[in-house]
Design a protein around this motif. Structure first.
Motif, short mmCIF file in Angstrom:
data_model
loop_
_atom_site.label_atom_id
_atom_site.label_comp_id
_atom_site.label_asym_id
_atom_site.label_seq_id
_atom_site.Cartn_x
_atom_site.Cartn_y
_atom_site.Cartn_z
N VAL A 428 0.84 -1.20 0.00
CA VAL A 428 0.00 0.00 0.00
C VAL A 428 0.88 1.25 0.00
N LEU A 429 1.88 1.24 0.86
CA LEU A 429 2.79 2.40 0.95
C LEU A 429 3.46 2.69 -0.39
N VAL A 430 3.89 1.61 -1.06
CA VAL A 430 4.58 1.78 -2.34
C VAL A 430 3.62 2.33 -3.38
N ARG A 431 2.42 1.74 -3.45
CA ARG A 431 1.45 2.20 -4.45
C ARG A 431 1.14 3.68 -4.24
N GLU A 432 0.96 4.07 -2.98
CA GLU A 432 0.65 5.47 -2.69
C GLU A 432 1.78 6.39 -3.14
N ALA A 433 2.99 5.95 -2.92
CA ALA A 433 4.14 6.79 -3.29
C ALA A 433 4.22 6.95 -4.80
#
Ligand code: ADP
Ligand code: MG
Ligand code: ZN
Length: 487
Positions: A428-433
């Motif tokens: 999730v963190l990666v996708r958001e970034a």
């Protein structure tokens, strides 16, 4: 023409015995105790008294001699070294001259050029002198005499002129100090003057075997002073030789503030000590059996410990040497491994010599003064190993631990520092970034591959540094690849 320096060191170390060398006066801290509280007719040099040899002092001296691989004499003699000085009430110092306690040893030192053997010429017993304090009062000058130190057992260790640089002289002094501290015969506290160095320096044509006249630098009481003073004399003498001037034998002092040596006396003014055998003391007889007993009681010394650390823990030489310099640090390191045998010895060594030494240098704390135990550090390293926290978090947690004495678990729990390793959370963190930065995303897709590191930084920032870096890297790579394929 090339020149090379020739350096020999004389080291004086007070022995940590309870009583003085030839009387039963207690040994007190001469920087703390009230003046002249530990004085009796023997150490005050009254007529008609008789000295008696302190057995413990002999044993301590034997420990050092054996650690330096010297040959201990079965019979050695005490002599009177005659000179006049107000801090020497007897008018002579009891020392050993022609027949010293021990001779012909060796000390291995380490410098930037590698390993080197410095030969030890002799090791002998003597007594310390008192202390003078010079004061000004009402326009008058006074010298005050404190005899607390007079008669304290003193060991003199004289090297052969084997050193060839100021760095080697310093390494020799540091290694010797480390050994006598391991042996428990001296605190090593140079600010209290319990170890003092004298350096003999001469310069000659490189490759020559001759010994030129030497300059003796007296009373150096720090490694820095020793190194600076030796460097100063090397430069001075080399310049003189280049100009074709002769270097004359003399004794000099070191001016700490101005960083220069100053002449104290020339060869002509040199003392004639008129040595003669001390008539009040019998020869010192040391049987083989006593030597063997003392040898059997020696602790593992720094060099042997460093070798063992290299073998047992696969440490590199430099790290091993750093760890063993102080016995307490070496013990701390091994206690960490003992507290958690699953830890990597290399990683633990890196933390001790890196983060912990950094803290100790910064605060001046020694190992015993730290607010954490080896087990506390082991717990912290265990949390890294278990992926509960990452390296960066661990470093700041360690500083917190050292400041507060709190445990790693407590700090990580109360500050919410637990590492995010869960693959879904990280995805999730990666996708958001990636979605939050469309400009960089399209630049990346057009071939600016280095931006993957930038994205990594963004993810770590969003995770407040708590994300597991390996998991982030893997997830980031995967998401970037799939976007590349779909673009
Ligand atoms: P002293 O009490 O006269 O100083 P010691 O024998 O106690 O004599 O100490 C002499 C020291 O000087 C030793 O450490 C020795 O290695 C060193 N030394 C002797 N000759 C030279 C020289 N030419 N250059 C440098 N050091 C020297
Ligand atoms: Mg000397
Ligand atoms: Zn006394």
């Amino acid at each position: 023409m090339e020149y090379e320096p020739v350096i020999g060191l004389e080291v004086h170390a007070e022995l940590l015995t309870n009583s003085k060398m030839f009387c039963s006066c207690p040994v007190v801290d001469s920087t703390q105790a009230a003046p002249n509280i530990a004085v009796c007719p023997v150490c005050a040099g009254m007529p008609g008294v008789l000295p008696v040899v302190n057995q413990k002092a002999v044993e301590y001296a034997m420990r050092v001699a054996l650690a330096l691989e010297c040959k201990i004499a079965h019979l050695s003699l005490f002599d009177r070294k005659n000179y006049f000085y107000p801090d020497l009430p007897k008018g002579y110092q009891i020392s050993q001259f022609e027949y010293p306690l021990a001779q012909h040893g060796r000390l291995v030192i380490h410098t930037s050029n590698g390993e080197k053997v410095v030969r030890i010429l002799r090791t002998h017993l003597e007594e310390d002198a008192g202390k003078l304090t010079h004061v000004q009062k009402d326009g008058q000058s006074y010298s005050l005499v404190d005899l607390n130190r007079a008669g304290v057992a003193l060991l003199e260790i004289v090297s052969e002129p084997d050193m060839r640089s100021a760095e080697e002289a310093r390494a020799y002094a540091e290694t010797l100090r480390s050994i006598i501290r391991y042996l428990g015969v001296n605190s090593g506290d140079m600010s209290k003057g319990v170890i003092r160095f004298e350096a003999n320096v001469s310069v000659r044509e490189a490759g020559s075997e001759i010994l030129n006249p030497r300059v003796e630098i007296k009373n150096l009481n720090s490694f820095r002073a020793l190194e600076r003073a030796v460097l100063y004399q090397i430069d001075l003498q080399t310049e003189k030789m280049k100009r074709g001037e002769a270097v004359v034998q003399e004794t000099v002092g070191w001016d700490e503030a101005r960083e220069v040596t100053f002449s104290q006396r020339s060869k002509e003014e040199a003392h004639d000590y008129r040595y003669f055998p001390e008539p009040d003391l019998p020869p010192l007889v040391i049987e083989s059996e006593w030597i063997e007993r003392v040898a059997a009681g020696l602790p593992e010394l720094p060099a042997a410990k460093a070798d063992r650390f290299k073998q047992e823990y696969q440490l590199n030489a430099n790290i091993a040497l750093q760890l063993v310099e102080e016995r307490s640090t070496a013990d701390f390191y091994e206690a960490v491994l003992k507290a958690d045998p699953s830890l990597s010895p290399k990683t633990a060594a890196g933390w001790v010599t890196g983060e912990l030494f950094g803290w100790m240098n910064q605060t001046g704390e020694c190992c015993e003064e730290l607010r954490i135990s080896p087990a506390d550090l082991a717990k912290l390293l265990g949390m890294i190993q278990q992926n509960e926290i990452n390296q960066t978090t661990a470093k700041s947690v360690l500083v917190d631990m050292l400041q507060t004495g709190k445990s790693a678990q407590e700090l990580v729990a109360t500050k919410g520092l637990k590492q995010i390793s869960n693959a879904e959370d990280i995805a999730v963190l990666v996708r958001e970034a990636l979605e939050a930065n469309p400009k960089e995303m399209s630049a990346y897709l057009e071939g600016k591959e280095t931006l993957s590191n930038w994205f990594f930084g963004q993810v770590m920032r969003a995770a407040h540094g708590k994300a597991n870096p390996q998991v982030v890297r893997a997830e980031l790579e995967q998401q970037l690849n799939s976007r590349k394929e779909n673009s």
